[in-house]
Each structure stands twice: as structure tokens, then as C-alpha cells.
Design an enzyme around this catalytic site. Structure first.
Site, mmCIF file in Angstrom:
data_model
loop_
_atom_site.group_PDB
_atom_site.id
_atom_site.type_symbol
_atom_site.label_atom_id
_atom_site.label_comp_id
_atom_site.label_asym_id
_atom_site.label_seq_id
_atom_site.Cartn_x
_atom_site.Cartn_y
_atom_site.Cartn_z
ATOM 1 N N HIS A 135 18.197 34.880 -45.425
ATOM 2 C CA HIS A 135 19.652 34.759 -45.454
ATOM 3 C C HIS A 135 20.267 35.377 -46.708
ATOM 4 O O HIS A 135 21.478 35.598 -46.761
ATOM 5 C CB HIS A 135 20.088 33.293 -45.292
ATOM 6 C CG HIS A 135 19.802 32.400 -46.454
ATOM 7 N ND1 HIS A 135 18.667 31.623 -46.535
ATOM 8 C CD2 HIS A 135 20.496 32.149 -47.569
ATOM 9 C CE1 HIS A 135 18.688 30.929 -47.662
ATOM 10 N NE2 HIS A 135 19.787 31.228 -48.308
ATOM 11 N N ASP A 165 12.745 32.090 -42.672
ATOM 12 C CA ASP A 165 13.772 32.410 -43.657
ATOM 13 C C ASP A 165 13.184 33.137 -44.859
ATOM 14 O O ASP A 165 13.553 32.878 -46.008
ATOM 15 C CB ASP A 165 14.532 31.165 -44.116
ATOM 16 C CG ASP A 165 15.827 31.512 -44.861
ATOM 17 O OD1 ASP A 165 16.348 32.614 -44.636
ATOM 18 O OD2 ASP A 165 16.287 30.697 -45.682
ATOM 19 N N SER A 237 18.863 30.386 -53.825
ATOM 20 C CA SER A 237 18.043 30.775 -52.678
ATOM 21 C C SER A 237 17.211 31.998 -52.988
ATOM 22 O O SER A 237 17.697 32.986 -53.538
ATOM 23 C CB SER A 237 18.916 31.085 -51.466
ATOM 24 O OG SER A 237 19.360 29.918 -50.861
#
Length: 496
Positions: A135, A165, A237
Site C-alpha cells: 500500500h 501487503d 508503514s
């Protein structure tokens, strides 16, 4: 991108699973921390004193990078409906043909704004391979990587996987500060860890905490996460979760939060899964996902559910994976597993909950064999399974590796469009070698069509290479324009 989850008391508190990307008005985050008390002991610190995490920070910080994701302005066609348009333009409501055939809907073109987002990544090899979250790079027209020493590089996506992910990107560098990678299976609950990343625009940030849990099932995607109480916020992230030796144990991926900011529940993708995904993306261009072919839950969760319904269940154990359903024509069915079986071991490794089973299978590929120990009517049995893919066979799916082209690309800028009077194209930023160099494609050449398909984004080129790699010719016919405005073309052969 927000998922609603219930964390502490199911059906009472709504908690958002937040994925991290520090822009697009989305809340994203995922960094965890790592360390081990025994390291403090070996480093000469007196017992009972706080763990010294300075060594871990010094080792990890140079390997964690800042990633900027740029999505260029685009023209999109959208549908809309105006309940008054037909009435005032045609009092007969389209009786004479106006608006018929489209349920009164209209189309118009809109110009989307240029958008940027930010996240983190971890250098895993000295030649420029970087792991981050899918993402973080999803939808990018341009990726810019900034190292700890402020050097900037353009990056290309080698491969990405939405399910886990995870994404693998590459920059053109040498002797880069790659991080040491530890086996996440060796991580212990309560162990000190560091989360390293770029939260809220604050680059090179380190936070500390402990491993709160392992093999945490998060529903969709990875069902075997490392949980930590290290502070995680937007922009973390794709960053590193490291132990007290500065070794990577996980890639920060998400947080549980009611507010979008850290409240002590962060999750990282274990390195055991990361290593498998990276190897697959390098070798095949896509993740080889092995399936055991069961649906189930933790034994204790199943027993508790039955008790709530007034049923007393004795499966012979309170640890393991309860098999609620066996998928038809799956590896499990072929091996003779049935509903109500309880899986307790895989290849001799104890399986106490579903997340642990997922972690083991996630490291396998279709065609791999595993030995399962399970209970049926409290009797211990064993079976050997040949794992299958999602299509129910053992074939390996191989996508074209973009690395074979040996070049970096980016969509043309608005200035280039105006100067050259073009609407789209991919500029060749750099030719490092590979098939593009063999074909004589120069730096600065703008690719507009490949095998008669328009090239607007990097994904378009990836798809063209993928299709060509499975064709008989294995050839790319490239047409485009030089910076001078001269038209040209090349033929790139993907095979030898």
C-alpha cells in the site's frame, strides 16, 4: 483503506485497522520494535537495568529509507446522474429517445489532482533491493527513495503482493547499508524491539516497545503477524521492526486504532513470510501461494463457541487448529482430512493456533509436501499432503521479471507532453544493461506503444512484458519518440 475491527471486547468497541501511507488523506502505519534482554546481558549491562537499544538503532537506521509515492494528474471519465436534467430538457422524460439506454446516466471527464504519499522501506541487499508495504507503492507513477544520508534515488517496482501487503522495489545503488535479517520464528513474547521509520513526516524516527504477541490472525491478508506496543503512526508503514541486535524481524504494516494514531497495537509481517515473498517476486514475478485446503479456527475458540450454544465438546486437546470444512479436490481432501479433525503439528512443528499454521504454509510453494499430525476422535494420525495453488494444481505461475529490461522508467511530465505534443508515454530514465541495452534503446527515449498497446503507466509496461514472456515470439515491439521529436522504434527480445 480503513477496516473496522473489534479489538478488546468483540461487538462492543469499533476499532479501525489502519494501513499506513502518510498522504492521500488515508491513515496508514506499521512499525514494530524488537530487542532481547539477553543482548543487554552480553553487552556488559548489569542485570535488572533497562535494555540499551542504542546499538540496535545505530545498526538499523541507515537501512531504513523514506519512500515518496507520486501519482500524476490524470483525466478520468466518470458517470453521474441528474434527476432534473431529463425533466427540463425533455418534458416527456426521454419518451422520444433522449437518455434512453443508460438509465438517465451521463458521462463527463474530470482532471484528478496530482497526489503524493509517503511511507518507509528497508534495504535488504547492498545492490539496492528494498522491501516495503504494497500500500506504500500502490498506484505510484513515480517512486523516490531517500536514504538516511539524504541521497535520493528513483525506484522501480520489481513486484508487489496485495495479500501479504508486501512489495519489492529496486534502486540503482552499490554498497548500500543493507540490514541483517533474523529468523522471526526465534522472536519471543516480551522481547524488546525497535520500530524504525518515518512517521508523520518525522524522518529517521525510532520508537521502542516489546513483542506483545505472535502469530496474530488479522483476518484478510497475512494471518500470522507480530504484535507490538511500540509507537506506530502514519508513515511508519514499510519500516523495520528490529531486535536489540539491530536485526530485522518484521516489516511494519498496520495498527489498530480508533483515532488513526498509535494506541499500543501495532503489527508487523514476520521475516519468515517476507523472505518467501521476496524470493518469489525475484524468481517468478508473482507470489507462489500454497493452499492446504481447509477452513477452521483455533480449537479453544471453537470449544468456547460450542459452550455458548450449550454444547460440551471434547476434542482431546485445547491446542491446535479445528477443521470446520475441507475444500473439495484440495490437498487436505486428497490426504484424507475430514471435518472435526484437529491439526496439532506440521513437519514436526507444534501448531497451537491457526496463525501458526498460516505462517508455516505461507513459507511453502505449490507442489511442496508437508507431513501433518492430527487428532480424529482423540486418536493421533499422520498424513502427507502435496500443497496446491489456488487453481487446484501444483503448477508454478511465472510472471516476467521487469529486471530483465535493465532500465528505469517514469510517465512523461506535463512539460514533455506540451513540448512534444503527446498525450502519454514512459520516459527511459536510465539504461543499466539487460534487454533494453541489447536492443539499443537510449536514455531519454519515450515509449508510447508496446506491441500496439499504449503505455501510460509502469503497470502497462509490466503487463506488456508479462504477455510477451508467455508468447511464442517473446518479443516487444516498441514505438515512441526521441526528446528531439523524431519518431523511432526498437525490437526487444526477452529470450536469449
Amino acid at each position: 483503506m480503513k477496516k473496522i475491527a473489534n479489538i478488546l471486547v468483540p461487538a462492543i468497541s469499533l476499532v479501525a485497522i489502519v494501513f499506513s501511507l502518510a498522504a492521500f488523506n488515508k491513515t496508514n502505519a506499521a512499525t514494530t520494535l524488537s530487542g532481547s534482554p539477553e543482548t543487554a546481558m552480553t553487552s556488559g549491562m548489569p542485570a535488572g537495568q533497562p535494555v540499551d537499544l542504542t546499538y540496535a538503532a545505530e545498526k538499523a537506521l541507515p537501512a531504513v529509507v523514506y519512500i515518496k509515492n507520486t501519482q500524476n494528474s490524470k483525466v478520468q471519465t466518470v458517470e453521474y446522474s441528474d434527476p432534473f436534467e431529463d425533466f427540463f430538457n425533455d418534458p416527456f422524460g426521454g419518451f422520444f429517445g433522449r437518455g434512453q439506454g443508460n438509465n438517465g446516466k451521463r458521462q463527463r471527464q474530470i482532471q484528478t489532482p496530482k497526489r503524493t504519499a509517503a511511507g518507509s522501506g528497508v534495504i535488504i541487499s547492498q545492490d539496492g533491493y528494498i522491501v516495503t508495504n504494497n500500500h506504500v507503492v500502490d498506484g505510484a507513477d513515480e517512486l523516490t527513495v531517500t536514504l538516511n544520508d539524504n541521497k535520493e534515488y528513483s525506484a522501480r517496482i520489481i513486484g508487489a503482493d496485495k495479500t501479504t501487503d508486501l512489495a519489492l522495489i529496486k534502486i540503482d545503488g552499490k554498497q548500500l547499508p543493507a540490514i541483517a535479517i533474523a529468523n522471526s520464528d526465534d522472536v519471543k513474547i516480551g522481547e524488546w524491539v525497535l520500530a524504525v521509520g518515518n512517521p508523520l513526516g518525522l524522518n529517521n524516527t525510532v520508537t521502542a516497545g516489546i513483542v506483545s504477541a505472535k502469530a496474530r490472525s488479522m483476518g484478510q491478508g497475512v494471518s500470522s503477524m507480530i504484535q507490538t506496543d511500540a509507537a506506530i503512526n502514519q508513515g511508519n508503514s514499510g519500516g523495520a521492526l528490529v531486535n536489540t541486535r539491530g536485526e530485522l524481524i518484521g516489516i511494519n504494516a498496520m495498527i489498530y486504532s480508533q483515532t488513526g494514531s498509535n494506541i499500543g497495537y501495532g503489527f508487523a509481517i514476520p521475516t519468515t513470510i517476507m523472505n518467501k515473498v521476496v524470493d518469489d517476486l525475484k524468481q517468478y514475478g508473482t507470489v507462489q501461494r500454497a493452499m492446504i485446503g481447509i477452513k477452521g479456527s483455533d480449537v479453544n475458540a471453537y470449544v468456547d463457541q460450542q459452550k455458548e450454544e450449550g454444547k460440551e465438546i471434547d476434542l482431546g486437546t485445547m491446542e491446535g487448529v479445528y477443521v470446520a470444512e475441507v475444500v473439495e479436490e484440495s490437498a487436505a481432501e486428497d490426504a484424507g482430512l475430514k471435518k472435526n479433525d484437529v491439526i496439532t503439528h506440521i513437519d514436526g512443528q507444534k501448531v497451537s493456533k491457526f496463525g501458526e499454521l498460516t505462517n508455516i504454509i505461507a513459507q511453502k510453494r505449490p507442489g511442496d509436501k508437508v507431513t501433518i499430525t492430527y487428532l480424529r476422535d482423540k486418536k493421533k494420525l499422520t498424513a502427507t499432503l502435496t500443497l496446491k495453488n489456488e487453481q487446484g494444481n501444483t503448477k508454478v505461475v511465472k510472471n516476467a521479471d521487469m529486471d530483465v529490461l535493465g532500465a528505469d522508467f517514469r510517465p512523461v511530465t506535463d512539460a514533455q507532453k506540451e513540448q512534444l505534443d503527446i498525450q502519454y508515454g514512459l520516459e527511459v530514465l536510465k539504461v543499466n544493461g539487460g534487454k533494453m541495452k541489447d536492443a539499443g534503446v537510449p536514455k531519454g527515449f519515450i515509449i508510447q506503444r508496446v506491441n500496439d498497446e499504449p503505455m501510460r503507466t509502469f503497470d502497462d509496461l509490466q503487463e506488456a512484458v508479462k504477455e510477451a514472456s508467455t508468447s511464442k515470439e517473446q518479443m516487444l515491439v516498441i514505438r515512441g519518440i526521441y526528446p528531439t521529436g523524431k519518431r523511432g522504434g526498437f525490437v526487444v527480445y526477452l529470450n536469449e
